[in-house]
Design a protein around this motif. Structure first.
Motif, PDB file in Angstrom:
ATOM      1  N   LEU A  20      83.523  69.456 -60.649  1.00  0.00           N
ATOM      2  CA  LEU A  20      84.543  68.536 -61.131  1.00  0.00           C
ATOM      3  C   LEU A  20      84.738  68.818 -62.606  1.00  0.00           C
ATOM      4  N   GLY A  21      86.013  68.903 -63.025  1.00  0.00           N
ATOM      5  CA  GLY A  21      86.285  69.260 -64.406  1.00  0.00           C
ATOM      6  C   GLY A  21      85.686  70.607 -64.715  1.00  0.00           C
ATOM      7  N   ASP A  22      85.057  70.720 -65.886  1.00  0.00           N
ATOM      8  CA  ASP A  22      84.480  72.022 -66.252  1.00  0.00           C
ATOM      9  C   ASP A  22      83.151  72.290 -65.554  1.00  0.00           C
ATOM     10  N   GLY A  23      82.645  71.309 -64.810  1.00  0.00           N
ATOM     11  CA  GLY A  23      81.509  71.503 -63.922  1.00  0.00           C
ATOM     12  C   GLY A  23      80.331  72.246 -64.517  1.00  0.00           C
ATOM     13  N   PHE A  24      79.987  73.370 -63.897  1.00  0.00           N
ATOM     14  CA  PHE A  24      78.796  74.121 -64.313  1.00  0.00           C
ATOM     15  C   PHE A  24      78.916  74.643 -65.742  1.00  0.00           C
ATOM     16  N   ALA A  25      80.142  74.923 -66.181  1.00  0.00           N
ATOM     17  CA  ALA A  25      80.314  75.447 -67.544  1.00  0.00           C
ATOM     18  C   ALA A  25      79.893  74.416 -68.590  1.00  0.00           C
ATOM     19  N   LEU A  26      79.998  73.132 -68.256  1.00  0.00           N
ATOM     20  CA  LEU A  26      79.606  72.079 -69.210  1.00  0.00           C
ATOM     21  C   LEU A  26      78.128  72.182 -69.571  1.00  0.00           C
ATOM     22  N   ALA A  27      77.341  72.658 -68.640  1.00  0.00           N
ATOM     23  CA  ALA A  27      75.900  72.763 -68.875  1.00  0.00           C
ATOM     24  C   ALA A  27      75.584  73.780 -69.969  1.00  0.00           C
ATOM     25  N   ARG A  28      76.567  74.616 -70.282  1.00  0.00           N
ATOM     26  CA  ARG A  28      76.343  75.674 -71.278  1.00  0.00           C
ATOM     27  C   ARG A  28      77.013  75.360 -72.607  1.00  0.00           C
ATOM     28  N   THR A  29      77.503  74.131 -72.769  1.00  0.00           N
ATOM     29  CA  THR A  29      78.145  73.763 -74.037  1.00  0.00           C
ATOM     30  C   THR A  29      77.338  72.647 -74.709  1.00  0.00           C
ATOM     31  N   ARG A  30      77.696  72.364 -75.954  1.00  0.00           N
ATOM     32  CA  ARG A  30      77.077  71.229 -76.658  1.00  0.00           C
ATOM     33  C   ARG A  30      77.891  69.968 -76.405  1.00  0.00           C
ATOM     34  N   GLY A  31      77.242  68.832 -76.595  1.00  0.00           N
ATOM     35  CA  GLY A  31      77.913  67.545 -76.366  1.00  0.00           C
ATOM     36  C   GLY A  31      79.178  67.397 -77.181  1.00  0.00           C
TER      37      GLY A  31
END
Ligand code: EPS
Length: 363
Positions: free
Chosen positions: A235-246
């Motif tokens: 959903l949304g950026d999904g797995f890619a979110l885990a690789r970004t900062r808050g």
């Protein structure tokens, strides 16, 4: 108030059926709208010849009169034209005479990746066809028909849902999809892919964080994962979110309470936030292979090659339509839960009153 669907039907049985409960009375249901979604589902490069045979003509047996829902159970039927070739093999009561047509011999060599082995063991079947027929993605036709009705309800409230293919066999352009499909067919192999569904006009506040089962993100993920051959959902950026900062991951809130970005895919804490709902589903390569994988004969215990039968090279285009219907269905369910109403006018009034209370203007 909620929306519920119960379906039944085997891939080569007489028909697919569904009963839909919880639609408001007075909702306009056009045959052409359902037919168009069913037509889209049948399209696509790499589908089985079966798709030329099936017409997917939907019949409404109950709950609709003169184009308007009655507020009572809606009964939908789609006949399987291919059943004529399986009339003996898939009969409830075998007709008199010798077995004839398809499906008369038992399937005992399960295909890796399909329901054949697990379904046979689980239910104690001796013929894997008893498992694979219901597990088949043929059943997606009736869900698309129901999804078209759900999309009609959402449209009454200014919402739209659209599914599209974004990858086939790892390729991201249409020309490359076609080439990859041709290459897979020539190699007697299959492909998977990725689809994306975007829902617009969605008000904030659908779904709830009260419990896991009420979170709309969980429901959307669940319904997408429930589609045959889907192995991943984001959903949304999904797995890619885990690789970004808050600081990069979250969507800052503007004075009008809208967002300039939509990394969250329109869902925060399982509740819609007013931005488009964005969901993606990843489909594995289809498991019926013309060059079969290793298997075991469930009767003799001897090693063998898995069942080979007519199938698709890839069905990612179909998944885009099926996933669209599934997301529309969950959004419509959330709408029924939030706005209630026996008649469509009541639903519309509750929706307008809510938007007015929160001072929300659709962009
Ligand atoms: C399917 C196998 C194929 C697909 C089918 C799904 O069936 P058949 O062997 O009859 O060609 O065509 O999809 C449909 C029939 C459809 O309408 O989408 C499977 O094993 O899931």
């Amino acid at each position: 108030m909620t929306l519920e669907l119960t379906s039944a039907g085997e891939s080569h049985g007489p028909a697919l059926v569904a009963i839909v409960m919880g639609l408001p009375a007075g909702l306009r249901v056009e045959h052409a709208a359902i037919a168009e979604d069913l037509r889209r589902r049948r399209q696509g490069y790499g589908r089985s010849p079966r798709q030329q045979l099936e017409e997917d003509e939907v019949q409404v047996l109950a709950g609709l009169r003169h184009r308007r829902t009655l507020g009572t159970p809606l009964a939908l039927v789609i006949a399987n034209r291919d059943h004529a070739n399986w009339a003996w093999g898939m009969s409830a009561w075998p007709p008199e005479g010798e077995p004839s047509g398809k499906g008369t011999t038992s399937v005992t060599l399960p295909r890796p990746g399909h329901a054949d082995l697990a379904g046979t063991l689980k239910f104690g079947h001796e013929d894997a066809r008893n498992a694979l027929e219901r597990a088949s993605a043929r059943s997606t036709a009736i869900h698309v028909a129901a999804g078209a009705v759900a999309e009609g309800l959402l449209a009454e409230l200014g919402m739209g849902v659209a599914g599209r293919v974004i990858e086939v066999g790892g390729e991201t352009s249409e020309d490359a999809w076609i080439a990859a499909t041709d290459a897979a067919r020539a190699a007697r192999d299959t492909l998977g892919g990725v689809v994306e569904v975007v829902a617009t006009g969605v008000p904030p506040g659908l779904g709830s964080y009260a419990e896991k089962a009420t979170r709309l993100d969980a429901r959307i993920a669940g319904t997408l994962m429930g589609i045959q051959a889907v192995k991943g959902v984001e959903l949304g950026d999904g797995f890619a979110l885990a690789r970004t900062r808050g600081s990069e991951a979250h969507d800052e809130i503007e004075p009008d309470r809208r967002r300039a970005t939509n990394h969250a895919g329109g869902l925060e804490a399982g509740v819609t936030n007013g931005e488009p709902v964005v969901a993606r589903a990843a489909m594995k390569p289809l498991p019926t292979l013309m060059r079969p994988l290793r298997s075991v004969d469930l009767v003799s215990g001897e090693p063998g090659e898995a069942l080979v039968e007519r199938s698709d090279v890839q069905a990612v285009d179909a998944l885009a339509v099926v996933a669209e219907a599934a997301v529309a269905w969950e959004l419509a369910r959330a709408v029924r839960e939030k706005f209630g109403g026996d008649a469509l006018v009541d639903v519309r009034a509750a929706h307008s009153a809510y938007l007015e209370r929160i001072g929300w203007h659709t962009r």
